[in-house]
Design an enzyme around this catalytic site. Structure first.
Site, PDB file in Angstrom:
ATOM      1  N   ASP A 110       0.884  -1.167   0.000  1.00  0.00           N
ATOM      2  CA  ASP A 110       0.000   0.000   0.000  1.00  0.00           C
ATOM      3  C   ASP A 110       0.918   1.211   0.000  1.00  0.00           C
ATOM      4  OD1 ASP A 110      -1.552   2.216   0.713  1.00  0.00           O
ATOM      5  OD2 ASP A 110      -2.901   1.021   1.958  1.00  0.00           O
ATOM      6  N   VAL A 111       0.837   2.006  -1.046  1.00  0.00           N
ATOM      7  CA  VAL A 111       1.806   3.101  -1.199  1.00  0.00           C
ATOM      8  C   VAL A 111       1.572   4.234  -0.201  1.00  0.00           C
ATOM      9  CG1 VAL A 111       2.112   2.535  -3.646  1.00  0.00           C
ATOM     10  CG2 VAL A 111       0.558   4.403  -2.992  1.00  0.00           C
ATOM     11  N   ASN A 135       2.901   3.178 -10.614  1.00  0.00           N
ATOM     12  CA  ASN A 135       1.650   3.170 -11.375  1.00  0.00           C
ATOM     13  C   ASN A 135       0.417   3.412 -10.506  1.00  0.00           C
ATOM     14  OD1 ASN A 135      -0.276   2.145 -13.659  1.00  0.00           O
ATOM     15  ND2 ASN A 135      -0.698   0.813 -11.910  1.00  0.00           N
ATOM     16  N   TYR A 144      -6.738  15.612  -8.855  1.00  0.00           N
ATOM     17  CA  TYR A 144      -6.028  14.567  -9.613  1.00  0.00           C
ATOM     18  C   TYR A 144      -5.003  15.190 -10.556  1.00  0.00           C
ATOM     19  CZ  TYR A 144      -5.300  10.868 -13.080  1.00  0.00           C
ATOM     20  OH  TYR A 144      -4.728   9.945 -13.934  1.00  0.00           O
ATOM     21  N   LYS A 160      -0.807  14.956 -10.507  1.00  0.00           N
ATOM     22  CA  LYS A 160       0.038  14.406 -11.572  1.00  0.00           C
ATOM     23  C   LYS A 160       1.033  15.467 -12.065  1.00  0.00           C
ATOM     24  CE  LYS A 160      -1.720  10.191 -11.844  1.00  0.00           C
ATOM     25  NZ  LYS A 160      -0.931   8.985 -11.545  1.00  0.00           N
TER      26      LYS A 160
HETATM   27  N1  NAP Z   1      -7.189   4.981 -17.174  1.00  0.00           N
HETATM   28  C1  NAP Z   1      -6.823   6.141 -17.712  1.00  0.00           C
HETATM   29  O1  NAP Z   1      -7.454   6.663 -18.639  1.00  0.00           O
HETATM   30  C2  NAP Z   1      -5.604   6.846 -17.175  1.00  0.00           C
HETATM   31  C3  NAP Z   1      -5.214   8.023 -17.837  1.00  0.00           C
HETATM   32  C4  NAP Z   1      -4.101   8.698 -17.364  1.00  0.00           C
HETATM   33  C5  NAP Z   1      -3.383   8.194 -16.304  1.00  0.00           C
HETATM   34  N2  NAP Z   1      -3.778   7.041 -15.680  1.00  0.00           N
HETATM   35  C6  NAP Z   1      -2.977   6.559 -14.560  1.00  0.00           C
HETATM   36  O2  NAP Z   1      -2.668   5.202 -14.748  1.00  0.00           O
HETATM   37  C7  NAP Z   1      -2.431   4.585 -13.470  1.00  0.00           C
HETATM   38  C8  NAP Z   1      -3.236   3.289 -13.389  1.00  0.00           C
HETATM   39  O3  NAP Z   1      -4.599   3.634 -13.426  1.00  0.00           O
HETATM   40  P1  NAP Z   1      -5.723   2.654 -14.054  1.00  0.00           P
HETATM   41  O4  NAP Z   1      -6.428   3.439 -15.081  1.00  0.00           O
HETATM   42  O5  NAP Z   1      -5.144   1.346 -14.395  1.00  0.00           O
HETATM   43  O6  NAP Z   1      -6.700   2.574 -12.785  1.00  0.00           O
HETATM   44  P2  NAP Z   1      -7.247   1.341 -11.921  1.00  0.00           P
HETATM   45  O7  NAP Z   1      -7.685   0.242 -12.800  1.00  0.00           O
HETATM   46  O8  NAP Z   1      -8.192   1.967 -10.968  1.00  0.00           O
HETATM   47  O9  NAP Z   1      -5.935   0.838 -11.150  1.00  0.00           O
HETATM   48  C9  NAP Z   1      -5.367   1.598 -10.120  1.00  0.00           C
HETATM   49  C10 NAP Z   1      -4.451   0.701  -9.343  1.00  0.00           C
HETATM   50  O10 NAP Z   1      -3.854   1.479  -8.287  1.00  0.00           O
HETATM   51  C11 NAP Z   1      -4.030   0.763  -7.090  1.00  0.00           C
HETATM   52  N3  NAP Z   1      -3.989   1.623  -5.903  1.00  0.00           N
HETATM   53  C12 NAP Z   1      -4.768   2.655  -5.575  1.00  0.00           C
HETATM   54  N4  NAP Z   1      -4.418   3.146  -4.381  1.00  0.00           N
HETATM   55  C13 NAP Z   1      -3.376   2.388  -3.957  1.00  0.00           C
HETATM   56  C14 NAP Z   1      -2.565   2.395  -2.803  1.00  0.00           C
HETATM   57  N5  NAP Z   1      -2.765   3.258  -1.799  1.00  0.00           N
HETATM   58  N6  NAP Z   1      -1.570   1.491  -2.703  1.00  0.00           N
HETATM   59  C15 NAP Z   1      -1.354   0.587  -3.699  1.00  0.00           C
HETATM   60  N7  NAP Z   1      -2.098   0.518  -4.801  1.00  0.00           N
HETATM   61  C16 NAP Z   1      -3.100   1.422  -4.926  1.00  0.00           C
HETATM   62  C17 NAP Z   1      -5.361   0.053  -7.238  1.00  0.00           C
HETATM   63  O11 NAP Z   1      -5.489  -0.972  -6.276  1.00  0.00           O
HETATM   64  P3  NAP Z   1      -6.934  -1.475  -5.722  1.00  0.00           P
HETATM   65  O12 NAP Z   1      -7.456  -2.475  -6.723  1.00  0.00           O
HETATM   66  O13 NAP Z   1      -6.587  -2.064  -4.402  1.00  0.00           O
HETATM   67  O14 NAP Z   1      -7.816  -0.268  -5.627  1.00  0.00           O
HETATM   68  C18 NAP Z   1      -5.189  -0.461  -8.666  1.00  0.00           C
HETATM   69  O15 NAP Z   1      -4.375  -1.604  -8.674  1.00  0.00           O
HETATM   70  C19 NAP Z   1      -2.837   5.627 -12.412  1.00  0.00           C
HETATM   71  O16 NAP Z   1      -1.688   6.266 -11.903  1.00  0.00           O
HETATM   72  C20 NAP Z   1      -3.675   6.615 -13.213  1.00  0.00           C
HETATM   73  O17 NAP Z   1      -3.671   7.897 -12.655  1.00  0.00           O
HETATM   74  C21 NAP Z   1      -4.873   6.357 -16.093  1.00  0.00           C
END
Ligand code: NAP
Length: 237
Positions: free
Chosen positions: A57-58, A80, A158, A162
Site C-alpha cells: 500500500d503506497v 503506477n 487529480y 500528476k
Molecule cells: N485509465 C486512464 O485513462 C488513465 C489516464 C491517465 C493516467 N492514468 C494513470 O494510470 C495509473 C493506473 O490507473 P488505471 O487506469 O489502471 O486505474 P485502476 O484500474 O483503478 O488501477 C489503479 C491501481 O492502483 C491501485 N492503488 C490505488 N491506491 C493504492 C494504494 N494506496 N496502494 C497501492 N495501490 C493502490 C489500485 O489498487 P486497488 O485495486 O486495491 O484499488 C489499482 O491496482 C494511475 O496512476 C492513473 O492515474 C490512467
C-alpha cells in the site's frame, strides 16, 4: 540479462497489470504490487511465469519498508498506483480531497521510490517510470489542443497531483542521472479502466502498457527527465 527484476505498484488490475504482464513476458521477475494480498495473488496467477506477489500500500510507510526489505536488487520501478477521486474543479473541492489524492499519487511515489532506491542502486541500468497523465500537462491545459478544452479546470486534485508527479520526475532524474538512472513520466492516454468509469472513448489499457514497457527498458543512451505519451511522442509539461 534474464535475471532482471521489476516492481509495478498497483499492478493487481488496470494498466498496472498489463505493464506487469509485459515485463514478465520480457523475462523479468516482476513484483506485482497490490495493497490487498488476495487481489495481488489473483493477478500473479493470471500473469503466470515471472510474476511474484508483493503486498504494497503506497500510503503505508511501514508496509513500504517491509516490502522493500524483501527485494534485494531492482532494475525497474513503475510507480503506477493512482487514484482519481472526483471530477471537481478546485472551487468545488476541499483540501481533504487534495490530501487524499496526493497521499497516493505524490507522497506515495516519494515513499516508494526512496525505499527502493538502495535496491535500484544495485542495478547496472536502473529505470523508473512514473505513470502520470496528459491531463497534468499545463501546456495542454492552457492552449487549444485536441485533448482538453482550454480553461476547463475539472479534476483539479487529480490533475495537480500528476503535475506534481511530473515535477518529481524531473527532480529525481536530475538527482540520479550521474548514477545511470533513467526517470521518465508516461501519459498513458484515456483508457477504459476502473479509474475512468463511463469513459466510453477509453482505449485499450494494454496499448498504454507498451509505452511504459519502452520507458522501463530504455537503453543507456535513452532520455531521462522526460514526459512521453504512450506512443513515445514527447508531451509538453
Ligand atoms: N485509465 C486512464 O485513462 C488513465 C489516464 C491517465 C493516467 N492514468 C494513470 O494510470 C495509473 C493506473 O490507473 P488505471 O487506469 O489502471 O486505474 P485502476 O484500474 O483503478 O488501477 C489503479 C491501481 O492502483 C491501485 N492503488 C490505488 N491506491 C493504492 C494504494 N494506496 N496502494 C497501492 N495501490 C493502490 C489500485 O489498487 P486497488 O485495486 O486495491 O484499488 C489499482 O491496482 C494511475 O496512476 C492513473 O492515474 C490512467
Amino acid at each position: 540479462m534474464n535475471d532482471r527484476t521489476a516492481l509495478v505498484t498497483g499492478a493487481n488490475k488496470g494498466i498496472g497489470k498489463h505493464i506487469a504482464r509485459l515485463l514478465a513476458a520480457e523475462g523479468l521477475t516482476v513484483y506485482v504490487g497490490a495493497r490487498d494480498a488476495g487481489r495481488g495473488q489473483r493477478a500473479v496467477e493470471e500473469i503466470g511465469a515471472g510474476a511474484r506477489p508483493l503486498v504494497l500500500d503506497v500510503t503505508d510507510p511501514d508496509g513500504i519498508a517491509r516490502a522493500a526489505a524483501q527485494v534485494d536488487r531492482l532494475d525497474v520501478l513503475v510507480n503506477n498506483a493512482g487514484v482519481s477521486l472526483s471530477p471537481a474543479p478546485p472551487a468545488e473541492s476541499d483540501a481533504e480531497e487534495f490530501r487524499r489524492t496526493y497521499e497516493t499519487n505524490v507522497f506515495g511515489v516519494v515513499e516508494v521510490t526512496n525505499a527502493f532506491l538502495p535496491a535500484l542502486r544495485r542495478s547496472p541500468h536502473p529505470r523508473i517510470v512514473n505513470v502520470s497523465s496528459g491531463t497534468a500537462s499545463l501546456a495542454w491545459s492552457t492552449n487549444p489542443n485536441p485533448q482538453f478544452t482550454p480553461g476547463s479546470g475539472g479534476a483539479a486534485a487529480y490533475r495537480s497531483s500528476k503535475a506534481a508527479l511530473n515535477a518529481l520526475t524531473v527532480f529525481y532524474a536530475q538527482t540520479l542521472a550521474e548514477e545511470g538512472f533513467k526517470v521518465n513520466a508516461l501519459a498513458p492516454g484515456l483508457r477504459a479502466t476502473d479509474l475512468t468509469p463511463g469513459a466510453a472513448a477509453g482505449g485499450d489499457p494494454a496499448e498504454a502498457a507498451r509505452g511504459a514497457l519502452r520507458l522501463a527498458l530504455l537503453p543507456d543512451d535513452g532520455p531521462t527527465g522526460g514526459f512521453f505519451s504512450w506512443d513515445a511522442t514527447p508531451v509538453p509539461w
